[in-house]
Scaffold this active site. Sequence first.
Site, PDB file in Angstrom:
ATOM      1  N   SER A   1       0.845  -1.193   0.000  1.00  0.00           N
ATOM      2  CA  SER A   1       0.000   0.000   0.000  1.00  0.00           C
ATOM      3  C   SER A   1       0.879   1.240   0.000  1.00  0.00           C
ATOM      4  CB  SER A   1      -0.884   0.010   1.251  1.00  0.00           C
ATOM      5  OG  SER A   1      -1.480   1.272   1.476  1.00  0.00           O
TER       6      SER A   1
ATOM      7  N   TYR B   1       0.003   0.004  10.824  1.00  0.00           N
ATOM      8  CA  TYR B   1      -0.425  -0.422   9.492  1.00  0.00           C
ATOM      9  C   TYR B   1       0.661  -0.102   8.469  1.00  0.00           C
ATOM     10  CZ  TYR B   1      -2.933  -0.413   5.041  1.00  0.00           C
ATOM     11  OH  TYR B   1      -3.303  -0.631   3.731  1.00  0.00           O
TER      12      TYR B   1
END
Length: 321
Positions: free
Chosen positions: A161, A186
């Site tokens: 990501s 994350y």
Amino acid sequence: MTTKTAEQRGTGSGHGAWSTADDVLKGVSLRGRTALVTGGHSGLGLETTRALVRAGARVLVPARRPEAAAAALGGLPGTEVAALDLADLDSVRAFADRVLDTGRALDLLIAGAGVMACPETRVGPGWEAHFAVNHLGHYALVNRLAPALSPGRARVVAVASSGHFLSDIRWADPHFHRGYDRWLAYAQSKTANALFALHLDRLAGSGGPRAFAVHPGSVLTPLQRHVPREEQLALGWVGADGTPAEGFKSPAQGAATAVWAATSPLLADRGGAYCQDCDVAGPATTDDMLVGGVKPWVRDPGSAARLWELSAELTGVDHFA
């Protein structure tokens, strides 16, 4: 440790940000091929599974809740659901053993399951959940399934990501024993996904699987279940009426880059690449995650090797040692 980064240059794929997984696979036959897609029953993973099946592949979909996964797939022909909890290394081992016992070969492995911005959660021996589920579980899974990966043609795709923009690996405290931050947790896991693919490709060599990392783009899916609507509005992800902001992709568009990386002949000699918008991504020129690109710390071979060593130590698994 070296800071040299591997080259990132486009292939002229003919696809782009708004291509769908079906667009990428138009004219491609995957008959006789077997794919494994973690997270393949929800969000981008579900679109990935559907596209691969339409192209003729058989798709194995491991899931923490197999009954819910089977219901989400709705009896889709060519799919098979099995139990796997990426947060539990015993579950990873048991699942991999079952696959190996069948003697089947895996041609494609797309590591797409994950968690995002969840409250502080500890799994296993106290591991931080993002690092454990998004990275360590997939690291152990790929290493245990390595004997099943088709020699000379298998591909492993790690779904990373642009969240990696926010954090390199926190070498002194990867499990956030001090000062937990759900977004940095994350982000670190997404950096780990990219570094994993980079080093796996190097270790596998010419006869092993090609490995790639992909940024699917900004897409609203069940992955954001821990991000309240008010926060999504404040972040500019959605408008006041709840519709996705300009620049966000549909799930079918978000699935396209992983499918492209798993199948495109243009990547035959480009193993380890970080991909975005159905091509090899260029260096990030801004800090705008919606624009994307790749930051240098996820292209650092020295960091990739260091993370692999740490992952092997934590999980007790290293097929390529």
